[in-house]
Enzyme design. Structure first.
Site, short mmCIF file in Angstrom:
data_model
loop_
_atom_site.label_atom_id
_atom_site.label_comp_id
_atom_site.label_asym_id
_atom_site.label_seq_id
_atom_site.Cartn_x
_atom_site.Cartn_y
_atom_site.Cartn_z
N GLY A 40 1.06 -1.18 -0.08
CA GLY A 40 -0.02 0.09 -0.07
C GLY A 40 0.99 1.25 0.12
CD GLN A 41 -1.43 6.22 -1.64
OE1 GLN A 41 -2.63 6.37 -1.88
NE2 GLN A 41 -0.57 7.27 -1.78
CB THR A 42 4.01 6.35 1.78
OG1 THR A 42 5.33 5.85 1.03
CG2 THR A 42 4.66 7.07 3.05
N GLY A 43 1.94 6.14 4.10
CA GLY A 43 0.71 6.65 4.80
C GLY A 43 -0.75 5.73 4.61
CB SER A 44 -1.77 3.02 2.88
OG SER A 44 -0.77 2.07 2.97
N GLY A 45 -1.38 2.93 6.58
CA GLY A 45 -1.46 2.25 7.46
C GLY A 45 -0.75 0.88 7.69
CE LYS A 46 3.42 0.09 3.26
NZ LYS A 46 3.17 1.37 2.79
CB SER A 47 4.23 1.05 9.80
OG SER A 47 5.40 1.03 8.75
CD GLU A 171 9.20 -0.78 2.40
OE1 GLU A 171 10.32 -1.23 1.79
OE2 GLU A 171 8.35 -0.26 2.07
#
Lengths: 285, 273
Positions: A40-47, A171
């Site tokens: 998902g793009q940066t800021g999508s909530g993955k972390s 990552e």
């Protein structure tokens, strides 16, 4: 060790006027012994999502179940030790977290912290260092004398030394050269073959195709898709644009070929699949 | 043609005993875009540090626009070279984007009347002017790297070195930084020498010249097409070709010459009537 998210909401500053919702109604499961990629793009909530797996964050609502451990808003800090023995997280650029005087001491830290005696901790550290490919000649050196790639491995060994059943990698390949990336993917497959459940965040769709059993796609704090790579990457091109996701390189190339007038029967995911499809197509002349 | 950087018979050892560069030579013409490639630990970042005088060579000579690098000239030389590093989070000092760009100018004691226009122009070139009052930590990685590039541009360097400046970025961020570099080259042309240190071969294809180093040795040096024609040698040195190059090698029959992505697509679409 399976991981299940049930109707998880997460907000920073929950209950205050500054509450900022990050995860919305996330329900997803990550099967035991498999490799799940989170994209998902940066800021999508993955972390934010993966930080729930070892209780660094607790759901504002809903629950996360890891094996037989239930994590909710009410879970007490001292219970979390039990969860953290099951789940090891390797953060982005983990080399920033090295601290000890020697490589070996750094890697021994977690097993000692979880109650292993010195002999057992050292044995565990040595096994982990071998697994990630850090040469014995480096074990007594300061971690700060090592190259970036070596530091990354030492940091990973630090997480693996306590032998977690679930390994979360945020990552892990960022900034590594092609050889380092290939070795890292090999390590992911090795962890899987040891029966571990692996969750990894990646922007590299080629890495996802290479090792993931399933892919979870995040967008604006929601899970918008969960599929095998083969199914996911055959979705409509417009969907990938909307999610700001890349296709694997082979798929990108195939789209450009289509635009130039050569349409392949289905979207290839790897270089080999692409080459085979083109050779077949051209061979039919 | 003027020589931007000339490295003659360079010798460099680290830990006092380990030889990295032994009689190394490299000349970079003014106005070139050179991609310096090699796997981690090949010596490419060390080379940049030697040119900047951040570390000292054991022997040999480095000249920048004809001026030999010495203790006396190092500040003058650093004034001509702008450097952008890998980690976007380690290069910010200002409270806002504009403050950050101003920092370097203040260090050069530029009259404060001239500063706003220099700052605006630099931010404009990298497409970050709308963000000038933002706090740097609220930016994405790609935006941060473009601000870092603006901070460097404001000082009007003749040479810009980017040391794996896209390695930590997501695909979006990487694309915007690469587009910004192409725009820079289009704008400044021969007035700007650009050195990109990378292990991403798709990035290296954008350069005029690709220099491959391994263990401090010059392995290959030429146009992207010439360098990427040497597939076996690239692989032996722990590097891959750009995606199109690896694909072309699997084609039956394979194209006779190295083709970049656009050329390969043309070649393939002609095979299929």
């Amino acid at each position: 060790m399976a991981i299940t998210f049930e109707k998880v909401n997460f907000s920073y500053g929950a209950g205050t006027t500054l509450a900022h919702a990050i995860l919305h109604d996330v329900t997803v499961n990550m099967p035991s012994g498999q490799v799940t990629a989170i994209v998902g793009q940066t800021g999508s909530g993955k972390s934010t999502l993966v930080q729930h797996i070892n209780g660094l964050l607790k759901p504002t609502q809903g629950r996360v179940v890891v094996d037989d451990f239930e994590l909710t808003a009410r879970t007490k800090e001292k219970q979390l030790m039990q969860l953290r023995q099951k789940v090891g997280i390797v953060f982005q650029f983990p080399e920033n977290q090295l601290f000890a005087n020697s490589v070996l001491e750094d890697v021994m830290y977690a097993p000692l912290n979880f109650g292993a005696d010195k002999v057992a901790a050292q044995a565990a550290a040595e096994t982990a260092l071998r697994r990630v490919g850090v040469a014995e000649a480096l074990w007594q050196k300061s971690p700060f004398e090592l190259s970036g790639g070596q530091m990354r491995r030492v940091a990973m060994a630090g997480t693996l030394a306590s032998d977690p059943s679930v390994v979360v990698l945020d990552e892990p390949a960022a900034g590594l050269d092609p050889k380092g990336q290939a070795e890292l993917l090999q390590l992911v497959l090795e962890l899987k073959s040891l029966g571990k459940t692996v969750v990894f965040i990646s922007h590299h769709m080629d890495h996802v195709v290479a090792v993931a059993d399933q892919v979870v796609v995040m967008h604006d704090g929601r899970v918008v898709a969960k599929d095998t790579p083969a199914v996911l990457f055959n979705r409509d091109l417009d969907w990938f644009k909307k999610m700001k996701l890349d296709l694997p390189k082979a798929g990108q190339f195939a789209e450009k070929l289509t635009a130039a007038g050569m349409k392949l029967p289905e979207r290839p995911l790897t270089l080999t699949q692409l080459a085979t499809a083109i050779n077949t197509e051209v061979g039919h002349e | 043609m003027t020589q931007a950087i000339k490295i003659n018979n360079l010798n460099y050892q680290y830990d006092d005993t380990q030889t990295l560069f032994d009689d190394f030579n490299l000349t970079i013409e003014s106005g070139q875009w050179v991609a310096l490639v090699g796997h981690n630990g090949s010596g490419k970042s060390t080379l940049a540090k030697l040119v900047l005088g951040l570390i000292a060579a054991n022997a040999g000579e480095i000249t920048v626009f004809g001026v030999p690098l010495t203790v006396e000239t190092v500040h003058e030389i650093r004034g001509q070279i702008g450097m952008v590093f890998q980690n976007p989070d380690n290069q910010f000092v200002g409270a806002t984007v504009a403050d950050d760009v101003a920092f370097g100018l203040e260090n050069q004691q530029l009259p404060s009347n001239d500063m706003p226009s220099r700052i605006d122009e630099a931010l404009n070139i990298v497409g970050m002017q709308a963000f000038k009052d933002r706090e740097p930590h609220t930016l994405s990685g790609g935006q941060k790297q473009r601000v870092a590039l603006a901070s460097v541009l404001a000082l009007a360097p003749k040479i810009i070195i980017l040391d794996e400046a896209t390695a930590m970025l997501d695909p979006d961020g990487r694309d915007t930084v690469m587009q910004t570099l192409q725009a820079l080259k289009a704008r400044f042309g021969k007035a700007l020498t650009l050195i990109t240190i990378t292990h991403d071969m798709d990035e290296a294809t954008l350069a005029d010249r690709v220099v491959v180093i391994n263990d401090g040795q010059l392995i290959l040096d030429g146009t992207p097409a010439a360098v990427f024609s040497q597939r076996d040698l690239m692989h032996d040195n722990g590097l891959a070709l750009p995606f199109a190059g690896e694909l072309a090698a699997q084609m039956q029959p394979a194209p006779a010459n190295y083709l970049d992505e656009r050329e390969l697509i043309q070649w393939l679409s002609r095979l299929k009537k």
